[in-house]
Design an enzyme around this catalytic site. Structure first.
Site, PDB file in Angstrom:
ATOM      1  N   SER B 154       0.831  -1.197   0.000  1.00  0.00           N
ATOM      2  CA  SER B 154       0.000   0.000   0.000  1.00  0.00           C
ATOM      3  C   SER B 154       0.875   1.261   0.000  1.00  0.00           C
ATOM      4  O   SER B 154       1.763   1.391  -0.831  1.00  0.00           O
ATOM      5  CB  SER B 154      -0.950  -0.060   1.207  1.00  0.00           C
ATOM      6  N   ASP B 319      -9.000  -6.539  -4.258  1.00  0.00           N
ATOM      7  CA  ASP B 319      -8.586  -5.234  -3.738  1.00  0.00           C
ATOM      8  C   ASP B 319      -9.148  -4.155  -4.658  1.00  0.00           C
ATOM      9  O   ASP B 319      -8.674  -3.974  -5.770  1.00  0.00           O
ATOM     10  CB  ASP B 319      -7.050  -5.175  -3.706  1.00  0.00           C
ATOM     11  N   HIS B 352      -8.079  -5.201   0.065  1.00  0.00           N
ATOM     12  CA  HIS B 352      -6.788  -4.528   0.158  1.00  0.00           C
ATOM     13  C   HIS B 352      -5.937  -5.087   1.311  1.00  0.00           C
ATOM     14  O   HIS B 352      -4.722  -5.191   1.209  1.00  0.00           O
ATOM     15  CB  HIS B 352      -7.024  -3.022   0.360  1.00  0.00           C
TER      16      HIS B 352
END
Lengths: 193, 379
Positions: B154, B319, B352
């Site tokens: 991320s 995600d 995610h």
């Protein structure tokens, strides 16, 4: 270096130092040999997760992707050679991918099981069932292969798209076949472009 | 990875930097601290160092436990440890709390040396580039000229990418996981909703809540609840909670009725109790600003053309905040410039957050890649 017989033939056709895109690269065996022994650079595209991880372990540049979504993200003539090894017969949009190959690279090496192989013909004409053979080990209901063709069919498709055939080879078992190729060969190789 | 061990009891260390750091917005931090945890041994050549960059709400505590009674291990304990994909028997692993963080590194809750008060809202907004700069100073502190790998998921993946652009010869391998070369409009929008929840909390006091002995806990809680939903996928959330009720039958009110409500409120409260609101604001801003292509005529290929690192890129099928398509943008830019890259799109129902989970092919792929990193530094 101990390459699978069919990969060895493709390996021999690829010039030293080429930029190679290997579509359906499996565990990266061919690409790894090309990088290590022929100073090639390149990328493999593969959809199967286990194969992708195996190729990663070999250290080749492998990209997990579905070829059916096309080659749009690749620039024109960004590779010297594209390899499509025993994959074209399982694709939905065969003609589109063939045109894509010609746009992205100067030449392409395409291999596929020959439906015109005499054992296949025999099984269909005499046995009356869809062929199951060394290069086509599936039954009609579980095969990933949806677009069967013979050497003659592939010649015609190339002619229709004005694609030049530079070289053609045929194998049965692990031997090269030089005569009556469409009848005696179980696996076909084309170098086009 | 069942037989793999833990790094055991670990102790964070605060490292002070007295060299001024000029930030992207022109402000200068005359001095700063970074809170760091390390695992494994740095080899003699100092070639086996791996930097772990944290995501939005992360910190330096990557693996192991702080005490035997510690209920939870570090945030990436499944990935980092002896025998684990990022193997601490092989690598010297460094985790840090970024500048602006609220877990020991200099940030809004620290004292401003110029005023003698806490920074609060006066702490400057930092960017991914600033973090990378400060992390380069951290590398110098350890005498590490080149990282064997910079790894992150991320926002952490963004730092790994920025590293390869800003210090091409100081990164051998970059692992960019569940990340993107810039945020989508929708992501920026989500971030602003989160910020608005905090900024409009009556206890926010323009960011100087600590001085006034208030805490914008409600805003932070709502921001986290909203964020939490977007980090999960309907697949996983639906399987976990469905429409299960917390008590019998509908109450026809606004209390906790569905299990998922109870879960989210609990997560929100837990987060609000341990995280600083100003840090949340500035971390989401760092996310919004990240866009290396913008510095290169809006061409990501140009942005990465001098990169020397080899890349491992991973994305996850469900995600939707950092979708596989976003990772593919980076992969395509790397291919277009002839860089070394491996990419896997992992099937997962964790959304995610999958980058923190243990989907088997994902763990196996990172292990395979890190095994090659190890071979690479030994050759």
């Amino acid at each position: 270096m101990n390459l699978r017989d069919d990969l060895q033939l493709i390996y021999d056709w690829i010039p030293e130092g080429s930029r190679v895109l290997d579509l359906g690269c499996g565990d990266g065996e061919l690409l790894s040999a090309l990088v290590t022994h022929k100073k090639c650079s390149g990328y493999g595209i593969e959809i199967n997760t286990d194969s992708v991880i195996a190729a990663m372990a070999r250290g080749v540049n492998v990209i997990q992707a579905d070829l059916e979504r096309g080659l749009e993200e690749f620039c024109d003539h960004s590779f010297d050679v594209i390899v499509l090894s025993q994959t074209i017969q399982s694709m939905q949009n065969t003609e589109m991918i063939l045109r894509g190959l010609m746009r992205v690279a100067d030449q392409a090496i395409v291999s596929f099981p020959n439906f015109g192989y005499w054992r296949n013909r025999l099984q269909l004409t005499l046995g009356g069932h869809m062929p199951v053979s060394e290069r086509m080990p599936y039954h009609w209901y579980n095969t990933p292969n949806i677009h069967w063709c013979t050497l003659k069919d592939f010649d015609l498709l190339c002619a229709k798209n004005k694609i030049r055939i530079r070289e053609r080879a045929v194998m049965a078992g692990n031997k090269r076949i030089d005569r009556f190729q469409n009848l005696l060969g179980s696996l076909a190789f084309y170098r086009v472009g | 990875m069942k037989n793999a061990g833990s790094v055991g009891i670990v102790r964070p260390e605060k490292i002070a930097f007295d060299t001024p750091l000029t930030l992207s917005n022109g402000r200068v931090l005359s001095r700063f601290d970074l809170m760091v945890e390390t695992y494994g041994q740095l080899n003699e050549q100092k070639s086996n160092a791996v930097l772990i960059c944290h995501a939005l709400s992360g910190n330096h505590h990557v693996a192991g436990r702080h005490s035997a009674e510690d209920k939870y291990p570090g945030w990436w304990d499944n990935m980092v440890g002896p025998g684990k994909p990022i193997d601490t028997d092989r690598f010297f692993v460094v985790g840090l709390n970024n500048l602006g963080g609220c877990h020991g590194s200099t940030g809004p809750t620290s004292l401003n040396p110029q005023t003698g008060q806490d920074y609060g809202a006066d702490f400057p907004v930092v960017t991914v580039k600033d973090w990378v700069k400060s992390q380069a100073m951290l590398a110098d502190h350890f005498g590490i000229r080149q990282w064997a790998a910079v790894v992150g998921g991320s926002l952490g993946g963004m730092q790994a990418l920025q590293w390869t652009i800003d210090f091409p010869d100081r990164v051998r391998h970059a692992l960019v996981i569940a990340s993107a070369p810039k945020l989508s409009t929708q992501n920026i929008a989500f971030n602003d909703v989160a910020r608005q929840a905090i900024l409009t909390d009556p206890d926010f006091n323009e960011g100087h809540y600590a001085r006034r002995n208030t805490l914008p806990g409600r805003g932070l809680k709502i921001a986290r609840m909203m964020g939490h939903i977007t980090y999960l996928a309907e697949d996983g959330l639906g399987k976990k909670f469905g429409r299960k009720l917390h008590s019998d039958g509908y109450q026809y009110g606004y209390g906790v009725e569905f299990e998922v409500e109870s879960y989210l409120r609990y997560q929100g409260d837990k987060f609000a109790g341990r995280f600083d609101a100003n840090t949340y604001l500035l971390m989401t801003k760092a996310l919004d600003y990240f866009d290396p292509a913008a510095d290169a005529g809006n061409s990501l290929s140009k942005a990465v053309q001098h990169v020397q690192a080899k890349f491992f890129v991973a994305s996850f099928s469900t995600d939707w905040r950092f979708s596989p398509e976003r990772s593919k943008e980076l992969v395509n830019a790397l291919i277009a410039t002839g860089k070394a890259v491996q990419y896997i799109e992992v099937k997962s129902n964790h959304g995610h957050d999958a980058f923190l989970m243990e989907d088997e092919p994902y763990i196996r792929a990172v292990a395979a890649y890190m095994n090659n990193v190890y071979k690479d530094i030994r050759s």
